[in-house]
Scaffold this motif. Sequence first.
Motif, PDB file in Angstrom:
ATOM      1  N   GLY A 165       0.803  -1.208   0.000  1.00  0.00           N
ATOM      2  CA  GLY A 165       0.000   0.000   0.000  1.00  0.00           C
ATOM      3  C   GLY A 165       0.835   1.257   0.000  1.00  0.00           C
ATOM      4  N   LEU A 166       0.250   2.337   0.513  1.00  0.00           N
ATOM      5  CA  LEU A 166       0.853   3.664   0.510  1.00  0.00           C
ATOM      6  C   LEU A 166       1.268   4.088   1.906  1.00  0.00           C
ATOM      7  CD1 LEU A 166      -1.909   5.454  -1.599  1.00  0.00           C
ATOM      8  CD2 LEU A 166       0.337   4.745  -2.451  1.00  0.00           C
ATOM      9  N   PHE A 167       2.260   4.992   1.960  1.00  0.00           N
ATOM     10  CA  PHE A 167       2.551   5.645   3.237  1.00  0.00           C
ATOM     11  C   PHE A 167       2.615   7.151   3.031  1.00  0.00           C
ATOM     12  CE2 PHE A 167       7.073   5.316   1.884  1.00  0.00           C
ATOM     13  CZ  PHE A 167       7.556   6.571   2.241  1.00  0.00           C
ATOM     14  N   VAL A 168       2.320   7.886   4.113  1.00  0.00           N
ATOM     15  CA  VAL A 168       2.393   9.347   4.120  1.00  0.00           C
ATOM     16  C   VAL A 168       3.054   9.782   5.430  1.00  0.00           C
ATOM     17  CG1 VAL A 168       0.328   9.617   2.694  1.00  0.00           C
ATOM     18  CG2 VAL A 168       0.116   9.624   5.196  1.00  0.00           C
ATOM     19  N   GLY A 169       3.319  11.085   5.522  1.00  0.00           N
ATOM     20  CA  GLY A 169       3.880  11.629   6.759  1.00  0.00           C
ATOM     21  C   GLY A 169       5.285  11.168   7.048  1.00  0.00           C
ATOM     22  N   GLY A 170       6.051  10.874   5.992  1.00  0.00           N
ATOM     23  CA  GLY A 170       7.405  10.377   6.202  1.00  0.00           C
ATOM     24  C   GLY A 170       8.363  11.463   6.652  1.00  0.00           C
ATOM     25  N   ASN A 171       8.975  11.249   7.810  1.00  0.00           N
ATOM     26  CA  ASN A 171       9.986  12.172   8.333  1.00  0.00           C
ATOM     27  C   ASN A 171      11.213  11.397   8.785  1.00  0.00           C
ATOM     28  OD1 ASN A 171       8.944  15.169   8.652  1.00  0.00           O
ATOM     29  ND2 ASN A 171       7.182  13.845   9.075  1.00  0.00           N
ATOM     30  N   ASP A 172      12.377  12.028   8.624  1.00  0.00           N
ATOM     31  CA  ASP A 172      13.664  11.388   8.944  1.00  0.00           C
ATOM     32  C   ASP A 172      13.812  10.069   8.186  1.00  0.00           C
ATOM     33  OD1 ASP A 172      14.380  13.403  10.825  1.00  0.00           O
ATOM     34  OD2 ASP A 172      13.096  12.444  12.315  1.00  0.00           O
ATOM     35  N   GLY A 206       5.150   7.575  -0.173  1.00  0.00           N
ATOM     36  CA  GLY A 206       5.731   6.521  -0.998  1.00  0.00           C
ATOM     37  C   GLY A 206       4.908   5.252  -0.902  1.00  0.00           C
ATOM     38  N   VAL A 207       5.568   4.121  -1.151  1.00  0.00           N
ATOM     39  CA  VAL A 207       4.877   2.831  -1.146  1.00  0.00           C
ATOM     40  C   VAL A 207       5.505   1.916  -0.110  1.00  0.00           C
ATOM     41  CG1 VAL A 207       4.172   3.035  -3.543  1.00  0.00           C
ATOM     42  CG2 VAL A 207       6.319   1.861  -3.005  1.00  0.00           C
ATOM     43  N   ARG A 208       4.693   1.003   0.381  1.00  0.00           N
ATOM     44  CA  ARG A 208       5.103   0.097   1.445  1.00  0.00           C
ATOM     45  C   ARG A 208       4.668  -1.330   1.088  1.00  0.00           C
ATOM     46  NH1 ARG A 208       7.256  -1.484   6.664  1.00  0.00           N
ATOM     47  NH2 ARG A 208       6.130  -3.416   7.004  1.00  0.00           N
ATOM     48  N   PHE A 209       5.591  -2.290   1.172  1.00  0.00           N
ATOM     49  CA  PHE A 209       5.312  -3.682   0.841  1.00  0.00           C
ATOM     50  C   PHE A 209       5.755  -4.602   1.972  1.00  0.00           C
ATOM     51  CE2 PHE A 209       4.590  -2.039  -3.256  1.00  0.00           C
ATOM     52  CZ  PHE A 209       4.048  -3.017  -4.069  1.00  0.00           C
ATOM     53  N   TYR A 268       1.094   4.082   7.208  1.00  0.00           N
ATOM     54  CA  TYR A 268       0.712   3.432   5.961  1.00  0.00           C
ATOM     55  C   TYR A 268      -0.638   2.740   6.057  1.00  0.00           C
ATOM     56  CZ  TYR A 268       2.471  -1.152   7.730  1.00  0.00           C
ATOM     57  OH  TYR A 268       2.697  -2.317   8.437  1.00  0.00           O
ATOM     58  N   CYS A 269      -1.258   2.639   4.883  1.00  0.00           N
ATOM     59  CA  CYS A 269      -2.475   1.843   4.722  1.00  0.00           C
ATOM     60  C   CYS A 269      -2.201   0.850   3.611  1.00  0.00           C
ATOM     61  CB  CYS A 269      -3.676   2.713   4.373  1.00  0.00           C
ATOM     62  SG  CYS A 269      -5.211   1.739   4.186  1.00  0.00           S
ATOM     63  N   ALA A 270      -2.418  -0.418   3.895  1.00  0.00           N
ATOM     64  CA  ALA A 270      -2.083  -1.466   2.934  1.00  0.00           C
ATOM     65  C   ALA A 270      -3.201  -2.495   2.861  1.00  0.00           C
ATOM     66  CB  ALA A 270      -0.764  -2.133   3.329  1.00  0.00           C
ATOM     67  N   ALA A 271      -3.343  -3.091   1.685  1.00  0.00           N
ATOM     68  CA  ALA A 271      -4.383  -4.090   1.447  1.00  0.00           C
ATOM     69  C   ALA A 271      -3.764  -5.469   1.267  1.00  0.00           C
ATOM     70  CB  ALA A 271      -5.188  -3.728   0.206  1.00  0.00           C
ATOM     71  N   TYR A 272      -4.539  -6.471   1.630  1.00  0.00           N
ATOM     72  CA  TYR A 272      -4.208  -7.863   1.360  1.00  0.00           C
ATOM     73  C   TYR A 272      -5.153  -8.373   0.276  1.00  0.00           C
ATOM     74  CZ  TYR A 272      -2.151  -7.883   6.154  1.00  0.00           C
ATOM     75  OH  TYR A 272      -1.444  -7.611   7.297  1.00  0.00           O
ATOM     76  N   GLY A 273      -4.687  -9.323  -0.522  1.00  0.00           N
ATOM     77  CA  GLY A 273      -5.526  -9.868  -1.567  1.00  0.00           C
ATOM     78  C   GLY A 273      -6.588 -10.829  -1.084  1.00  0.00           C
ATOM     79  N   ASN A 274      -6.782 -10.901   0.235  1.00  0.00           N
ATOM     80  CA  ASN A 274      -7.837 -11.764   0.790  1.00  0.00           C
ATOM     81  C   ASN A 274      -8.970 -10.964   1.421  1.00  0.00           C
ATOM     82  OD1 ASN A 274      -6.567 -10.795   3.075  1.00  0.00           O
ATOM     83  ND2 ASN A 274      -6.394 -12.772   4.098  1.00  0.00           N
ATOM     84  N   GLY A 275      -9.047  -9.652   1.081  1.00  0.00           N
ATOM     85  CA  GLY A 275     -10.152  -8.838   1.569  1.00  0.00           C
ATOM     86  C   GLY A 275      -9.902  -8.137   2.885  1.00  0.00           C
ATOM     87  N   ARG A 276      -8.643  -8.054   3.301  1.00  0.00           N
ATOM     88  CA  ARG A 276      -8.304  -7.382   4.550  1.00  0.00           C
ATOM     89  C   ARG A 276      -7.429  -6.161   4.278  1.00  0.00           C
ATOM     90  NH1 ARG A 276      -9.156 -10.292   9.121  1.00  0.00           N
ATOM     91  NH2 ARG A 276      -7.435  -9.304  10.227  1.00  0.00           N
ATOM     92  N   PHE A 277      -7.322  -5.288   5.275  1.00  0.00           N
ATOM     93  CA  PHE A 277      -6.427  -4.134   5.174  1.00  0.00           C
ATOM     94  C   PHE A 277      -5.844  -3.848   6.554  1.00  0.00           C
ATOM     95  CE2 PHE A 277     -10.000  -1.993   7.031  1.00  0.00           C
ATOM     96  CZ  PHE A 277      -9.482  -0.871   7.668  1.00  0.00           C
ATOM     97  N   ILE A 278      -4.759  -3.064   6.551  1.00  0.00           N
ATOM     98  CA  ILE A 278      -4.115  -2.710   7.808  1.00  0.00           C
ATOM     99  C   ILE A 278      -3.663  -1.254   7.746  1.00  0.00           C
ATOM    100  CG2 ILE A 278      -1.833  -3.532   7.038  1.00  0.00           C
ATOM    101  CD1 ILE A 278      -1.343  -4.416   9.974  1.00  0.00           C
ATOM    102  N   MET A 279      -3.863  -0.522   8.847  1.00  0.00           N
ATOM    103  CA  MET A 279      -3.294   0.820   9.010  1.00  0.00           C
ATOM    104  C   MET A 279      -2.329   0.759  10.180  1.00  0.00           C
ATOM    105  SD  MET A 279      -6.240   3.645   8.109  1.00  0.00           S
ATOM    106  CE  MET A 279      -4.999   4.952   7.989  1.00  0.00           C
ATOM    107  N   ARG A 280      -1.109   1.154   9.912  1.00  0.00           N
ATOM    108  CA  ARG A 280      -0.030   0.964  10.878  1.00  0.00           C
ATOM    109  C   ARG A 280       1.014   2.047  10.638  1.00  0.00           C
ATOM    110  NH1 ARG A 280       4.498  -3.038  11.174  1.00  0.00           N
ATOM    111  NH2 ARG A 280       4.601  -3.915  13.268  1.00  0.00           N
ATOM    112  N   GLY A 281       1.893   2.236  11.586  1.00  0.00           N
ATOM    113  CA  GLY A 281       2.926   3.236  11.402  1.00  0.00           C
ATOM    114  C   GLY A 281       4.189   2.910  12.157  1.00  0.00           C
ATOM    115  N   PHE A 282       5.183   3.768  11.946  1.00  0.00           N
ATOM    116  CA  PHE A 282       6.447   3.708  12.676  1.00  0.00           C
ATOM    117  C   PHE A 282       6.719   5.084  13.238  1.00  0.00           C
ATOM    118  CE2 PHE A 282       6.732   0.214   9.725  1.00  0.00           C
ATOM    119  CZ  PHE A 282       7.368  -0.786  10.461  1.00  0.00           C
ATOM    120  N   GLY A 283       7.194   5.106  14.509  1.00  0.00           N
ATOM    121  CA  GLY A 283       7.360   6.402  15.117  1.00  0.00           C
ATOM    122  C   GLY A 283       8.532   6.641  16.052  1.00  0.00           C
TER     123      GLY A 283
END
Length: 234
Positions: free
Chosen positions: A109-116, A211-214, A126-141
């Motif tokens: 999926g995609l990520f935003v708010g990238g710093n450092d 950017g993008v996140r995999f 980031y918000c990312a999708a799975y090909g089985n009908g699920r998604f996840i919103m997660r981050g690093f801080g």
Amino acid sequence: MRSVNVLTAALVLGGLAGVAGAQETARAVEGGGISVPGWTGRIDPNEAAAGQKLENAKLAKDGNALHVTTGPAVAYWNPANKATGSYTVKATFHEPKYMNLNNHPHPYGLFVGGNDMGTDNQSYLYCAAYGNGRFIMRGFGPAPFQMNGRGEANDAVHKAAGPGQEVAQDIAINVTPDKVECAINGTVVGSYPKADLVAAGKLKSTDGIYGVRFGHNTEAHVIGLTMVSNKVSK
């Protein structure tokens, strides 16, 4: 008694198989590295701790699309791609052969708010999708933080017909003055107050690089990655 023992053994073996699947290790992509001018990336800290390196994943151009093949879980970005204020970042992710490199679904999926970015202190959402009908919103801080646990199902997220079949997701992250939303295939699947995201141990700001996140052991094309600044109504 014998049937009970057989059943118990089957359950134990099934449980171990599930654990093994969950612990699937990242492969090294042949001919890995980054061949798209201006782009760079960084693998997840746990991947680096396991001995993986950025060159074990691959970012290349395929026509007008970005072609990503992992390897270790990774974020890719062009430092010139920055977004501030109210904006929408969007792209289409096409997985030509669902689960062709893994034994269970992995997200992209995609990520935003990238710093450092590119440092041990990098932060992004980031918000990312799975090909089985699920998604996840997660981050690093820079430590990881979760917004919807280990992910959740949503009818808007497309499902592949089965392993080896194609599946595509239109993903967009929309940032407003007071919230951040993720839309998949035109439906908002996750929405969070900005105050819950820009906080200690989370994002420094929603302004920053996008950017993008995999996830690891995944292959897909990224088509039409764009950022649009949104006018704020007064």
